[in-house]
Every structure is written in C-alpha cells, then in structure tokens.
Design an enzyme around this catalytic site. Structure first.
Site, PDB file in Angstrom:
ATOM      1  N   ILE A  22      50.510  93.571  46.651  1.00  0.00           N
ATOM      2  CA  ILE A  22      50.095  93.301  48.023  1.00  0.00           C
ATOM      3  C   ILE A  22      49.775  94.597  48.759  1.00  0.00           C
ATOM      4  O   ILE A  22      48.785  94.683  49.493  1.00  0.00           O
ATOM      5  CB  ILE A  22      51.189  92.496  48.756  1.00  0.00           C
ATOM      6  N   ASP A  62      59.881 107.538  49.541  1.00  0.00           N
ATOM      7  CA  ASP A  62      60.716 106.346  49.444  1.00  0.00           C
ATOM      8  C   ASP A  62      61.147 105.931  50.842  1.00  0.00           C
ATOM      9  O   ASP A  62      61.635 106.771  51.615  1.00  0.00           O
ATOM     10  CB  ASP A  62      61.940 106.660  48.572  1.00  0.00           C
ATOM     11  N   VAL A  63      60.986 104.651  51.177  1.00  0.00           N
ATOM     12  CA  VAL A  63      61.339 104.200  52.524  1.00  0.00           C
ATOM     13  C   VAL A  63      62.834 104.293  52.801  1.00  0.00           C
ATOM     14  O   VAL A  63      63.255 104.240  53.956  1.00  0.00           O
ATOM     15  CB  VAL A  63      60.842 102.762  52.792  1.00  0.00           C
ATOM     16  N   ASN A  89      55.132  97.477  54.349  1.00  0.00           N
ATOM     17  CA  ASN A  89      55.010  96.516  53.251  1.00  0.00           C
ATOM     18  C   ASN A  89      56.038  96.717  52.145  1.00  0.00           C
ATOM     19  O   ASN A  89      56.380  95.761  51.442  1.00  0.00           O
ATOM     20  CB  ASN A  89      53.605  96.595  52.654  1.00  0.00           C
ATOM     21  N   TYR A 154      67.845  88.752  49.856  1.00  0.00           N
ATOM     22  CA  TYR A 154      66.422  88.803  50.187  1.00  0.00           C
ATOM     23  C   TYR A 154      66.116  87.970  51.419  1.00  0.00           C
ATOM     24  O   TYR A 154      65.496  88.456  52.377  1.00  0.00           O
ATOM     25  CB  TYR A 154      65.600  88.309  48.999  1.00  0.00           C
ATOM     26  N   LYS A 158      64.835  89.431  55.070  1.00  0.00           N
ATOM     27  CA  LYS A 158      63.531  89.085  55.627  1.00  0.00           C
ATOM     28  C   LYS A 158      63.673  88.343  56.960  1.00  0.00           C
ATOM     29  O   LYS A 158      62.801  88.455  57.828  1.00  0.00           O
ATOM     30  CB  LYS A 158      62.731  88.261  54.623  1.00  0.00           C
TER      31      LYS A 158
END
Length: 260
Positions: A22, A62-63, A89, A154, A158
């Site tokens: 994505i 790296d985030v 993202n 997860y 989110k």
C-alpha cells in the site's frame, strides 16, 4: 464555476512504509499527481528503487525511532523543502486473541501503529502550522472500527489511530491542517497474498461477504489517500474513509446480482 481536478504540484509529501504494498502504491500515486515524495521505510530495497525516479527522496528510517523526525528535518533542509502532506502508512498487522497476546506483543502494536504515527504527526503539525496548513492521512483499518477475530493488539491499535485522527483534526483545524484516515479492508499485498490464497474462510468472509465481491488492491487505497491529501478534499477533516468493498457496511450481502 468550473471544477478542475486537483494536482499536488509543488507540494512535498512524506510517505512512511513506502517500500512495498500500500505504501508503494501511495507514493506512486502522489508522485503521479505532481508531489515531491519523501519515501520512508526501514528496509532499503523498496525505497532504493523509488529513489531512482525523479521527484523522490529516499529516507531509510524506522517509525519506532524517536530520531526519525530529525532525519526528516535534515533530508528536507538539504532540498529546501517543508512538509505539506504526511501519510502515516507504516504499520504491523496480524496478531492473536487476548489470551495469546503478551504485554510485549501488545506494546509492539502500539509502538509501531500508534506511537510512531503520533510522533511524526506531532512533528509535522509543528511545521505545517508555520507554513499555513497541510494535510495528514493515516492508514487505519476497518478492524479498528468493528474488531476482528484473533487480532487483539492490531484492532486495538487501529482503533487508537482512528481516535487520534479525529482528535488532531479538532485541535489543528483552525491552523488549516486537515487530518483524515483511510480504513482498508482486505487488500492483496505481498504480505497478505498467501493468506488470501490458502485461507478459504478468509475469502468466504471478506470477499464473498462483501457487496463488491472482490479483494482490494493497493491502488484502491492509494486513490483514496490521494483524494484526501488533495484540495478536492479541502472541506473534509476528521473523517475515516472505509476502503473495503462495502464489507463492514454490508455484512448481509445478496447471494447474486440483481438482474434488470
């Protein structure tokens, strides 16, 4: 009044997780719309290929690294640029139910999917405020809205992304900064292709059980992100755009198409 399609000419867009799937599709879509793309990924392969294209700056980072904003400052300063668009993202998926999720597992989801996103958003709004505005688009998930089986960390992370999207949209709207999110459903990427092929229950639930009866593509998500980042969405903020073929809305689809 005429309505011309928006372009992103002259704007600088940062895309995290841009090396594949994505994120790569988003980077390519924004580049095609005229933006200069700062492609961020912790793995060098994908962004190295992107960096060969005109209009792309590659940043290996790296985030979860608290120093990433400083890396981006340096990369932008070297080219005399400021961030106009931030696409958060990068993330981690899959997981397990609560009894099989350790504290460390749960923390990892939030470190990557939430804290990393928050840190870059905080950095970006500080610069966008001085520049008169900007746009942030977060990649959430349809599972952050409805929950998903065996996806404790997860889904929870989110859901937090969705909450943070709405909260920051409220705080920074007066500064001309729009904050929205996309919530993808089942999207076929290098990370999901094998599961889609081998898990019949997944196809039954999320493809046969969706009104549009197909799996999504990275390009489906990228087009939605491009819209939210553009002036065509100039009066849209704090919204979560589902890109799921109607799956979360449908949940009781027709057995076959209606015939005329």
């Amino acid at each position: 009044m005429t309505m011309e399609p928006s372009t992103l000419n002259g704007r600088t867009a940062i895309v995290t997780g841009a090396g594949q799937g994505i994120g790569l599709a988003i980077a390519e879509a924004l580049l095609a719309a005229g933006a200069h793309v700062v492609a961020v990924d912790r793995e060098p392969d994908g962004i190295t290929a992107l960096a060969t294209l005109s209009g792309v700056t590659a940043v290996q980072g790296d985030v979860t690294d608290a120093g990433l904003p400083e890396q981006l400052d340096a990369a932008l300063a070297a080219e005399g640029r400021q961030p106009d668009i931030l696409i958060n993202n990068a993330g981690v998926a899959r997981g397990a139910h609560a009894l099989e999720t350790s504290d460390a597992d749960f923390t990892r989801y939030f470190d990557i999917n939430v804290l990393g996103l928050f840190r870059l958003s905080r950095w970006a709004v500080g610069r966008m405020m001085r520049n008169g505005g900007g746009a942030i688009v977060n990649t959430a998930s349809i599972f952050g809205q409805i929950g998903a089986q065996s996806s404790c960390g997860y889904s929870a992370s989110k859901a937090a992304v969705i909450g943070l999207t709405r909260q920051m949209a409220n705080d920074f709207g007066p500064n001309g900064i729009r904050v929205n999110a996309v919530a993808p459903g089942l999207i076929e990427t290098p990370l999901t292709a094998e599961r889609i092929r081998t898990e019949a229950w997944r196809r039954h639930q999320m493809i046969d059980g969706a009104p549009l009866r197909r799996v999504g593509t990275p390009e489906d998500v990228a087009r939605a992100v491009r819209f939210l980042a553009s002036d065509e969405a100039s009066f849209i903020t704090g919204q979560i755009l589902a890109v799921d073929g109607g799956w979360a809305m449908g949940r009781y689809p027709r057995e076959e198409a209606i015939h005329a």
